[in-house]
Motif scaffolding. Structure first.
Motif, PDB file in Angstrom:
ATOM      1  N   ARG A  98     -10.280  60.630   2.077  1.00 31.06           N
ATOM      2  CA  ARG A  98     -10.534  61.452   3.275  1.00 31.06           C
ATOM      3  C   ARG A  98      -9.486  61.154   4.330  1.00 31.06           C
ATOM      4  N   VAL A  99      -9.140  62.128   5.143  1.00 31.59           N
ATOM      5  CA  VAL A  99      -8.268  61.941   6.302  1.00 31.59           C
ATOM      6  C   VAL A  99      -9.113  62.158   7.550  1.00 31.59           C
ATOM      7  N   LEU A 100      -9.099  61.187   8.444  1.00 28.78           N
ATOM      8  CA  LEU A 100      -9.880  61.266   9.689  1.00 28.78           C
ATOM      9  C   LEU A 100      -8.944  61.660  10.822  1.00 28.78           C
ATOM     10  N   VAL A 101      -9.306  62.733  11.507  1.00 26.99           N
ATOM     11  CA  VAL A 101      -8.484  63.260  12.597  1.00 26.99           C
ATOM     12  C   VAL A 101      -9.346  63.367  13.846  1.00 26.99           C
ATOM     13  N   GLY A 102      -8.798  62.956  14.957  1.00 28.16           N
ATOM     14  CA  GLY A 102      -9.559  63.019  16.210  1.00 28.16           C
ATOM     15  C   GLY A 102      -8.833  62.381  17.367  1.00 28.16           C
ATOM     16  N   HIS A 103      -7.970  61.414  17.075  1.00 27.95           N
ATOM     17  CA  HIS A 103      -7.183  60.790  18.131  1.00 27.95           C
ATOM     18  C   HIS A 103      -6.064  61.727  18.583  1.00 27.95           C
ATOM     19  N   ARG A 104      -5.687  61.589  19.842  1.00 28.13           N
ATOM     20  CA  ARG A 104      -4.669  62.466  20.434  1.00 28.13           C
ATOM     21  C   ARG A 104      -3.325  61.768  20.608  1.00 28.13           C
ATOM     22  N   ALA A 105      -3.230  60.535  20.054  1.00 24.46           N
ATOM     23  CA  ALA A 105      -1.970  59.791  20.090  1.00 24.46           C
ATOM     24  C   ALA A 105      -1.925  58.888  18.869  1.00 24.46           C
ATOM     25  N   ALA A 106      -0.855  58.145  18.729  1.00 27.45           N
ATOM     26  CA  ALA A 106      -0.706  57.257  17.572  1.00 27.45           C
ATOM     27  C   ALA A 106      -1.924  56.350  17.415  1.00 27.45           C
ATOM     28  N   VAL A 107      -2.379  56.204  16.169  1.00 27.51           N
ATOM     29  CA  VAL A 107      -3.490  55.291  15.876  1.00 27.51           C
ATOM     30  C   VAL A 107      -2.882  53.939  15.533  1.00 27.51           C
ATOM     31  N   ASN A 108      -3.067  52.977  16.413  1.00 23.51           N
ATOM     32  CA  ASN A 108      -2.356  51.701  16.315  1.00 23.51           C
ATOM     33  C   ASN A 108      -3.038  50.659  15.431  1.00 23.51           C
ATOM     34  N   VAL A 109      -4.351  50.771  15.253  1.00 20.76           N
ATOM     35  CA  VAL A 109      -5.057  49.711  14.536  1.00 20.76           C
ATOM     36  C   VAL A 109      -6.369  50.258  13.981  1.00 20.76           C
ATOM     37  N   VAL A 110      -6.767  49.715  12.809  1.00 17.97           N
ATOM     38  CA  VAL A 110      -8.052  50.052  12.209  1.00 17.97           C
ATOM     39  C   VAL A 110      -8.714  48.771  11.699  1.00 17.97           C
ATOM     40  N   ASP A 111     -10.038  48.816  11.603  1.00 13.40           N
ATOM     41  CA  ASP A 111     -10.812  47.746  10.988  1.00 13.40           C
ATOM     42  C   ASP A 111     -12.083  48.376  10.454  1.00 13.40           C
ATOM     43  N   PHE A 112     -12.736  47.752   9.493  1.00 13.61           N
ATOM     44  CA  PHE A 112     -13.947  48.365   8.951  1.00 13.61           C
ATOM     45  C   PHE A 112     -14.804  47.336   8.238  1.00 13.61           C
ATOM     46  N   ASP A 113     -16.074  47.711   8.030  1.00 16.98           N
ATOM     47  CA  ASP A 113     -16.980  46.991   7.144  1.00 16.98           C
ATOM     48  C   ASP A 113     -17.783  48.033   6.378  1.00 16.98           C
ATOM     49  N   ASP A 114     -18.896  47.637   5.794  1.00 16.58           N
ATOM     50  CA  ASP A 114     -19.674  48.581   4.990  1.00 16.58           C
ATOM     51  C   ASP A 114     -20.312  49.685   5.824  1.00 16.58           C
ATOM     52  N   LYS A 115     -20.421  49.473   7.138  1.00 19.00           N
ATOM     53  CA  LYS A 115     -21.122  50.445   7.984  1.00 19.00           C
ATOM     54  C   LYS A 115     -20.172  51.350   8.759  1.00 19.00           C
ATOM     55  N   TYR A 116     -19.161  50.742   9.412  1.00 21.40           N
ATOM     56  CA  TYR A 116     -18.305  51.525  10.296  1.00 21.40           C
ATOM     57  C   TYR A 116     -16.827  51.300  10.000  1.00 21.40           C
ATOM     58  N   ILE A 117     -16.038  52.353  10.231  1.00 21.12           N
ATOM     59  CA  ILE A 117     -14.592  52.259  10.386  1.00 21.12           C
ATOM     60  C   ILE A 117     -14.320  52.387  11.880  1.00 21.12           C
ATOM     61  N   VAL A 118     -13.493  51.489  12.413  1.00 19.34           N
ATOM     62  CA  VAL A 118     -13.188  51.500  13.846  1.00 19.34           C
ATOM     63  C   VAL A 118     -11.681  51.662  14.006  1.00 19.34           C
ATOM     64  N   SER A 119     -11.279  52.589  14.881  1.00 25.89           N
ATOM     65  CA  SER A 119      -9.853  52.850  15.109  1.00 25.89           C
ATOM     66  C   SER A 119      -9.565  52.852  16.595  1.00 25.89           C
ATOM     67  N   ALA A 120      -8.331  52.466  16.944  1.00 26.68           N
ATOM     68  CA  ALA A 120      -7.924  52.447  18.357  1.00 26.68           C
ATOM     69  C   ALA A 120      -6.557  53.093  18.474  1.00 26.68           C
ATOM     70  N   SER A 121      -6.341  53.752  19.618  1.00 23.46           N
ATOM     71  CA  SER A 121      -5.175  54.622  19.733  1.00 23.46           C
ATOM     72  C   SER A 121      -4.504  54.490  21.090  1.00 23.46           C
ATOM     73  N   GLY A 122      -3.306  55.032  21.113  1.00 19.12           N
ATOM     74  CA  GLY A 122      -2.591  55.142  22.384  1.00 19.12           C
ATOM     75  C   GLY A 122      -3.225  56.133  23.331  1.00 19.12           C
ATOM     76  N   ASP A 123      -4.252  56.873  22.871  1.00 12.24           N
ATOM     77  CA  ASP A 123      -4.957  57.821  23.755  1.00 12.24           C
ATOM     78  C   ASP A 123      -6.027  57.137  24.593  1.00 12.24           C
ATOM     79  N   ARG A 124      -6.054  55.786  24.574  1.00 14.42           N
ATOM     80  CA  ARG A 124      -6.947  54.951  25.388  1.00 14.42           C
ATOM     81  C   ARG A 124      -8.371  54.846  24.840  1.00 14.42           C
ATOM     82  N   THR A 125      -8.636  55.389  23.662  1.00 11.25           N
ATOM     83  CA  THR A 125      -9.996  55.380  23.128  1.00 11.25           C
ATOM     84  C   THR A 125     -10.099  54.559  21.855  1.00 11.25           C
ATOM     85  N   ILE A 126     -11.348  54.100  21.618  1.00 11.29           N
ATOM     86  CA  ILE A 126     -11.741  53.508  20.339  1.00 11.29           C
ATOM     87  C   ILE A 126     -12.742  54.467  19.715  1.00 11.29           C
ATOM     88  N   LYS A 127     -12.491  54.854  18.464  1.00  9.07           N
ATOM     89  CA  LYS A 127     -13.412  55.766  17.787  1.00  9.07           C
ATOM     90  C   LYS A 127     -14.096  55.047  16.632  1.00  9.07           C
TER      91      LYS A 127
END
Length: 529
Positions: A344-373
């Protein structure tokens, strides 16, 4: 009361009364009245007998002889009947008399029944302070503790459950005396008894070194001819694997700090990596993800999907997540090193996605758009956005409910992933916070100001803790931006734009005239050919 017991009670009391007639001159009128009342009905609790005059021994002996002829059930019911007729202070006397009779030294009694293992098992649940106290109870308790090797079992329990204890057992070589059956190779219980306080002293010393910044420093110089900077790293007890700006991956011996191997193939800087016992996975500014054999260094797979630089990646249990400057997140199924497919490709950030982390429940991403999704790991559906940082987010780590993020607004934020609340803002860095890691005790952050800061995680999670108490120490040795770091209970290993890898050792600290927070370093230089 049952009629039979009532009859026996009256029989016992009437017999006593009849015999007492032969001594009527010696029996007080008050005593006669009390016995009569006992045979006819309950005595008021406010009524008290006169102190015994010691002239009713025959009556006592006769009562006891009758009492001894009854069954245990009848005896109990009769005593209950007597107690119900007594007043409060008499109950107190009886209680004081019964307490020691009801106590049982089961630790001493069990071995006498051939049940030593049960006594040992009971005492094995004690902590160190309680075990010390138990040894002082009596010689039999001390024998059970000694022959049961309970100090050894306590240390083994701590090694199994606490990473700090496990690390010390490996580094100080006393793990070889643990988890073995009782043989001639195993030292006596006294060895483990004396070892325990030494371990506690080591732990206290390590904690003090972290708080005070005392460390030994080792430095790897890994400069190359055309470029400068170590963007990423990971280590274990044997090796350090680093990704460099010069497009290479260098593998270093953890003990000698010599370069063991150089992996080449990327046509851009190696920006991120992760390895396990089989493979190294790297992401590069050349937009590709490469999979390497960790032993041979052979390229096993190349994934071409992202349109721009691959900024970060994580993999675990057959799942890999990559993120890119192209603003997307890719979720991959890893059946094997050579069988990796895009899920799958996840799209939603409005700037470069700088970092990701995950476990069995959540994938967490952070971006230059100032948000964590936050996204669902199982369905890849969007869950929520964490807002709060004033500028782009460069790094994060996620574990359990906690997310810790670092930003170009120079702050670190702690988040509750379930409700999206910001729990604390840590301030202290003077430039962009580029890398961050945390465990159960500490947060360690590195920034473009060249500084590494150690924070008290538990205090940071306590809203009552003053902000001035949160930063335990600031470590300054890098002469350039800090790009990446990793740490455990004993050390921090960091990399920088200054083209060095630093090993900050908080366990093996020399105290010979060292100024606090500074230790002499030994330097190893590698010049690529």
């Amino acid at each position: 009361m049952e009629p039979e017991i009532e009859d026996k009670t009256l029989e016992l009391m009437n017999t006593s009364v009849m015999e007492s007639q032969n001594h009527v001159d010696d029996l007080s009128p008050k005593k006669t009245t009390i016995l009569t009342k006992l045979s006819n009905g309950p005595v008021m609790t406010g009524s008290r007998k006169r102190p015994s005059e010691g002239n009713n021994d025959k009556e006592k002996e006769h009562c006891i002889s009758l009492f001894d002829q009854w069954s245990e059930t009848d005896q109990v019911e009769f005593v209950e009947h007597l107690i119900s007729r007594m007043c409060h202070y008499q109950h107190g006397h009886i209680n004081s008399y019964l307490k020691p009779m009801l106590q049982r030294d089961f630790i001493t009694a069990l071995p006498a029944q051939g049940l030593d293992h049960i006594a040992e098992n009971i005492l094995s649940f004690l902590d160190a302070q309680s075990l010390c106290s138990a040894e002082l109870v009596c010689k039999e308790w001390q024998r059970v503790i000694s022959e049961g090797m309970l100090w050894k079992k306590l240390i083994e329990r701590m090694v199994r459950t606490d990473p700090l204890w496990k690390g010390l057992s490996e580094r100080h070589q006393w793990e070889k005396y643990l988890f073995k059956n009782r043989t001639t190779e195993v030292p006596p219980n006294s060895y483990y008894h004396s070892l325990y306080p030494k371990i506690i002293q080591d732990i206290e010393t390590i904690e003090a070194n972290w708080r005070c910044g005392r460390h030994n420093l080792q430095r790897i110089q890994c400069r190359s001819e055309n470029s400068k900077g170590v963007y990423c790293l990971q280590y274990d007890d044997d090796k350090i694997i680093s990704g460099l700006r010069d497009n290479s991956i260098k593998i270093w011996d953890k003990q000698s700090l010599e370069c063991l191997k150089i992996l080449t193939g990327h046509t851009g800087s190696v920006l991120c990596l992760q390895y396990d016992e089989r493979v190294i996975v790297t992401g590069s500014s050349d937009s590709t993800v490469r999979v390497w054999d960790v032993t041979s260094g052979e390229v096993l797979n190349t994934l071409i999907h992202h349109n721009e630089a691959v900024l970060h990646l994580r993999f675990c249990n057959g799942l890999m997540v990559t993120c890119s400057k192209d603003r997307s997140i890719a979720v991959w199924d890893m059946a094997s090193p050579t069988d990796i497919s895009l899920r799958r490709v996840l799209v939603g950030h409005r700037a470069a996605v700088n970092v990701v982390d995950f476990d069995d429940k959540y994938i967490v991403s952070a971006s230059g758009d100032r948000t964590i999704k936050v996204w669902s790991t199982s369905t890849c559906e969007f869950v929520r956005t964490l807002n709060g940082h004033k500028r782009g987010i460069a790094c994060l780590q996620y574990r359990d409910r906690l997310v810790v993020s670092g930003s170009s607004d120079n702050t670190i934020r702690l988040w509750d992933i379930e409700c999206g609340a910001c729990l604390r803002v840590l301030e202290g860095h003077e430039e962009l916070v580029r890398c961050i890691r945390f465990d159960n005790k500490r947060i360690v952050s590195g920034a473009y100001d060249g500084k590494i800061k150690v924070w008290d995680l538990q205090a940071a999670l306590d809203p009552r803790a003053p902000a001035s108490t949160l930063c335990l120490r600031t470590l300054v040795e890098h002469s350039g931006r800090v790009f990446r770091l990793q740490f455990d209970e004993f050390q921090i290993i960091s990399s920088s734009h200054d083209d060095t890898i630093l090993i900050w050792d908080f366990l093996n600290v020399s105290t010979n005239g060292q100024s606090e927070g500074r230790s002499p370093s030994r330097t190893y230089t590698y010049i690529s050919r």
